[in-house]
Enzyme design. Structure first.
Site, PDB file in Angstrom:
ATOM      1  N   HIS A   1       1.180  -1.359  -0.109  1.00 17.64           N
ATOM      2  CA  HIS A   1       0.136  -0.032  -0.022  1.00 17.64           C
ATOM      3  C   HIS A   1       1.429   1.718   0.070  1.00 17.64           C
ATOM      4  CE1 HIS A   1       0.768  -0.532   4.455  1.00 17.64           C
ATOM      5  NE2 HIS A   1       0.814   0.927   4.314  1.00 17.64           N
TER       6      HIS A   1
HETATM    7  C1  UD1 Z   1      -2.160   5.181   5.244  1.00 17.07           C
HETATM    8  C2  UD1 Z   1      -0.846   6.095   6.000  1.00 17.07           C
HETATM    9  C3  UD1 Z   1      -0.004   5.542   5.814  1.00 17.07           C
HETATM   10  C4  UD1 Z   1      -0.287   4.370   7.057  1.00 17.07           C
HETATM   11  C5  UD1 Z   1      -1.549   3.321   5.940  1.00 17.07           C
HETATM   12  C6  UD1 Z   1      -1.781   2.589   7.091  1.00 17.07           C
HETATM   13  C7  UD1 Z   1      -0.577   8.621   5.673  1.00 17.07           C
HETATM   14  C8  UD1 Z   1       0.088   9.530   4.395  1.00 17.07           C
HETATM   15  N1  UD1 Z   1      -1.319   6.841   5.196  1.00 17.07           N
HETATM   16  O1  UD1 Z   1      -2.108   5.226   3.887  1.00 17.07           O
HETATM   17  O2  UD1 Z   1       1.119   5.857   6.470  1.00 17.07           O
HETATM   18  O3  UD1 Z   1       0.385   3.067   6.430  1.00 17.07           O
HETATM   19  O4  UD1 Z   1      -2.754   4.552   6.083  1.00 17.07           O
HETATM   20  O5  UD1 Z   1      -3.111   1.214   5.502  1.00 17.07           O
HETATM   21  O6  UD1 Z   1      -1.364   8.664   6.478  1.00 17.07           O
HETATM   22  N2  UD1 Z   1      -9.112   4.531   0.979  1.00 17.07           N
HETATM   23  C9  UD1 Z   1     -10.025   3.918   0.733  1.00 17.07           C
HETATM   24  N3  UD1 Z   1     -11.003   4.022   2.268  1.00 17.07           N
HETATM   25  C10 UD1 Z   1     -10.871   3.605   2.483  1.00 17.07           C
HETATM   26  C11 UD1 Z   1      -9.652   4.731   3.238  1.00 17.07           C
HETATM   27  C12 UD1 Z   1      -8.726   5.170   1.898  1.00 17.07           C
HETATM   28  O7  UD1 Z   1     -10.903   4.113  -0.334  1.00 17.07           O
HETATM   29  O8  UD1 Z   1     -11.531   3.486   4.006  1.00 17.07           O
HETATM   30  C13 UD1 Z   1      -8.805   5.099  -0.861  1.00 17.07           C
HETATM   31  C14 UD1 Z   1      -8.970   6.454  -0.818  1.00 17.07           C
HETATM   32  O9  UD1 Z   1      -8.867   6.294  -2.673  1.00 17.07           O
HETATM   33  C15 UD1 Z   1      -7.805   6.951  -0.273  1.00 17.07           C
HETATM   34  C16 UD1 Z   1      -6.483   5.968  -0.855  1.00 17.07           C
HETATM   35  O10 UD1 Z   1      -7.785   4.540   0.394  1.00 17.07           O
HETATM   36  O11 UD1 Z   1      -7.934   8.047  -1.491  1.00 17.07           O
HETATM   37  C17 UD1 Z   1      -5.562   6.228   0.475  1.00 17.07           C
HETATM   38  O12 UD1 Z   1      -6.387   6.599   1.524  1.00 17.07           O
HETATM   39  P1  UD1 Z   1      -5.006   7.337   2.437  1.00 17.07           P
HETATM   40  O13 UD1 Z   1      -5.866   7.312   4.534  1.00 17.07           O
HETATM   41  O14 UD1 Z   1      -4.916   8.843   2.109  1.00 17.07           O
HETATM   42  O15 UD1 Z   1      -3.237   6.676   2.686  1.00 17.07           O
HETATM   43  P2  UD1 Z   1      -3.403   4.824   2.451  1.00 17.07           P
HETATM   44  O16 UD1 Z   1      -2.881   4.832   1.975  1.00 17.07           O
HETATM   45  O17 UD1 Z   1      -4.379   4.155   3.538  1.00 17.07           O
HETATM   46  N1  UDP Z   2      -4.060  -5.424   8.749  1.00 17.68           N
HETATM   47  C1  UDP Z   2      -5.567  -6.931   8.902  1.00 17.68           C
HETATM   48  N2  UDP Z   2      -6.188  -6.921   7.289  1.00 17.68           N
HETATM   49  C2  UDP Z   2      -4.987  -6.789   6.176  1.00 17.68           C
HETATM   50  C3  UDP Z   2      -4.125  -5.938   6.487  1.00 17.68           C
HETATM   51  C4  UDP Z   2      -3.223  -5.597   7.253  1.00 17.68           C
HETATM   52  O1  UDP Z   2      -5.874  -6.274   9.602  1.00 17.68           O
HETATM   53  O2  UDP Z   2      -6.007  -7.652   5.669  1.00 17.68           O
HETATM   54  C5  UDP Z   2      -3.395  -4.974   9.600  1.00 17.68           C
HETATM   55  C6  UDP Z   2      -1.698  -5.971  10.309  1.00 17.68           C
HETATM   56  O3  UDP Z   2      -1.928  -7.616  11.102  1.00 17.68           O
HETATM   57  C7  UDP Z   2      -0.877  -4.791  11.301  1.00 17.68           C
HETATM   58  C8  UDP Z   2      -1.872  -3.594  10.235  1.00 17.68           C
HETATM   59  O4  UDP Z   2      -3.311  -3.590   9.383  1.00 17.68           O
HETATM   60  O5  UDP Z   2      -1.427  -4.857  12.261  1.00 17.68           O
HETATM   61  C9  UDP Z   2      -0.751  -2.681   9.712  1.00 17.68           C
HETATM   62  O6  UDP Z   2      -0.881  -2.182   9.285  1.00 17.68           O
HETATM   63  P1  UDP Z   2      -1.453  -1.272   7.370  1.00 17.68           P
HETATM   64  O7  UDP Z   2      -0.129  -2.193   6.545  1.00 17.68           O
HETATM   65  O8  UDP Z   2      -2.055  -0.841   6.758  1.00 17.68           O
HETATM   66  O9  UDP Z   2      -0.017  -0.240   7.838  1.00 17.68           O
HETATM   67  P2  UDP Z   2       1.263   0.340   8.315  1.00 17.68           P
HETATM   68  O10 UDP Z   2       1.828  -0.615   8.911  1.00 17.68           O
HETATM   69  O11 UDP Z   2       2.208  -0.467   6.972  1.00 17.68           O
HETATM   70  O12 UDP Z   2       2.063   1.495   8.780  1.00 17.68           O
END
Ligand code: UD1
Ligand code: UDP
Length: 359
Positions: A203
């Site tokens: 991601h």
């Molecule tokens: C965010 C965090 C990242 C973290 C990740 C965990 C920032 C800059 N990034 O990344 O550090 O590792 O969360 O998963 O804060 N979207 C959906 N549904 C949702 C949420 C998001 O469809 O419930 C889609 C939207 O198109 C959105 C994109 O995902 O634009 C990215 O979401 P965003 O929260 O901006 O960043 P993440 O990639 O989720």
């Molecule tokens: N996780 C989850 N379901 C999924 C993918 C990840 O419960 O389908 C959990 C995973 O076990 C871990 C956390 O989400 O505890 C990690 O989050 P993510 O990879 O979104 O973000 P990051 O840790 O890189 O910020």
């Protein structure tokens, strides 16, 4: 003491779960959900699976560009701080919700406690690196999960308020692994054999926002010699569709593409995988805690101890390096104990807060 915990994204709910349980033994905790993650499988499912109390506030900020999203959070959080007047704000990890919570509090002279302080990739192009560095520099309490994170802060001359407490994600894992193994049906549901499949998560912006990199991810999956379980993050799904790569991914015969799974299912998938390939910070650590070999699909990691112990290897998206690491017999250099020496992070944090913050 009245404390506000600011969360908004998936990994923050998991960090919150362990600490919240401890905090509520002595303090009044208010949970403020920014709404950065809003899909049921990225948010609500964690509150029920991990028995986290319902958020007192949900700002419903949703997705937007970095500045817009962070700015909206900042304004809305400030309003709540002005009316609730907490003694402390706790922020977790390195998302935009972390920075907004820390900045709103610091500007109101409310002390900030940063859980997972001191992590560094030394890559300023990563949005998370900007969020962490800024948050650390305005925090009064810096709760570090690893010895490396303490050293990183020292390099930036941050020594006051720094505490090596261990990892709250380990607390959550320890509290839930048994129930996960008893309750989860994911192995059967996906017709998997234990240790006979790979688990992939992707991601990070550096992997999802560049078409060539997503093409490499598809090529990597196609070249793996076992089934590949891929719980896909909505960001990755959207980018694949936007680059017209969705059908190519779907055509891979060894792929089991699924929606994001619950925490309990994820723990079981991680524990039973032959190897995990990921760009997630949390997943790298859980692989280490569960003693599952991990390949990190990035050029660096903040979790240096997982690499030096031999449980994790940085491969980036280099197919040959991935193949070599998968085919060689896996021998960790050391046990996974290094990061577990400070187990009990949530309790340690509460002990420090009780001693230091005046009610
Ligand atoms: C965010 C965090 C990242 C973290 C990740 C965990 C920032 C800059 N990034 O990344 O550090 O590792 O969360 O998963 O804060 N979207 C959906 N549904 C949702 C949420 C998001 O469809 O419930 C889609 C939207 O198109 C959105 C994109 O995902 O634009 C990215 O979401 P965003 O929260 O901006 O960043 P993440 O990639 O989720
Ligand atoms: N996780 C989850 N379901 C999924 C993918 C990840 O419960 O389908 C959990 C995973 O076990 C871990 C956390 O989400 O505890 C990690 O989050 P993510 O990879 O979104 O973000 P990051 O840790 O890189 O910020």
């Amino acid at each position: 003491m009245k404390i506000i915990s600011v969360v908004g994204a998936r990994p923050q709910f998991i960090k919150l779960a362990a600490l919240s349980k401890e905090l509520r033994k002595k303090h009044r905790e208010i949970i403020l959900h920014t709404g950065q993650h809003y899909d049921k499988e990225l948010s609500e499912v964690f509150f029920s699976d991990l028995s986290i109390p319902r958020p007192d506030y949900n700002l419903d900020i949703g997705s937007a560009e970095h500045g817009k999203q962070t700015g909206r959070m900042l304004e809305a959080i400030e309003k709540i701080l002005l009316s609730e007047k907490p003694k402390l704000v706790i922020v977790y990890g390195d998302t935009n919700s972390t920075l907004a919570g820390a900045l709103a509090a610091a500007k109101q002279n409310v002390p900030v406690a940063h859980v997972e302080a001191g992590l560094r990739s030394y890559k300023k192009s990563m949005p998370e690196e900007i969020n962490r560095v800024l948050t650390d520099h305005i925090s009064s309490f810096l709760f570090c999960p690893t010895p490396t994170s303490v050293k990183n802060l020292k390099k930036e001359r941050i020594t006051k308020g720094v505490h090596l407490v261990g990892d709250v994600m380990y607390d959550s894992l320890r509290d839930h692994i048994e129930v996960a193994e008893n309750k989860s049906k994911i192995i059967k549901k996906l017709s998997l054999q234990k240790k006979d499949y790979y688990l992939v998560t992707i991601h990070r912006a550096e992997n999802t926002d560049i078409k060539e990199n997503l093409q490499k991810v598809i090529q990597i999956i196609a070249n793996l010699d076992k089934k590949v379980v891929f719980p896909i993050h909505p960001r990755t799904r959207k980018k694949l569709a936007g680059f017209s790569l969705w059908n190519r991914l779907l055509s891979l015969s060894n792929l089991i593409l699924i929606d994001p799974v619950s925490y309990l299912d994820m723990l079981v998938l991680e524990k039973n995988a032959r190897c995990i390939l990921t760009d997630s910070g949390g997943v790298q650590k859980e692989a280490y805690f569960l003693e599952t070999p991990c390949l990190t699909l990035r050029e660096e990691t903040e979790w240096v101890e997982t690499i030096t112990s031999g449980w994790n290897c940085i491969t980036g998206l280099k197919l040959e390096k991935i193949k070599q690491n998968i085919s060689k017999n896996f021998h960790p250099l050391r046990s996974n104990r290094e990061l577990l020496r400070n187990a009990g992070a949530s309790q340690a944090i509460c002990r420090i807060l009780i001693k230091t913050v005046k009610a």
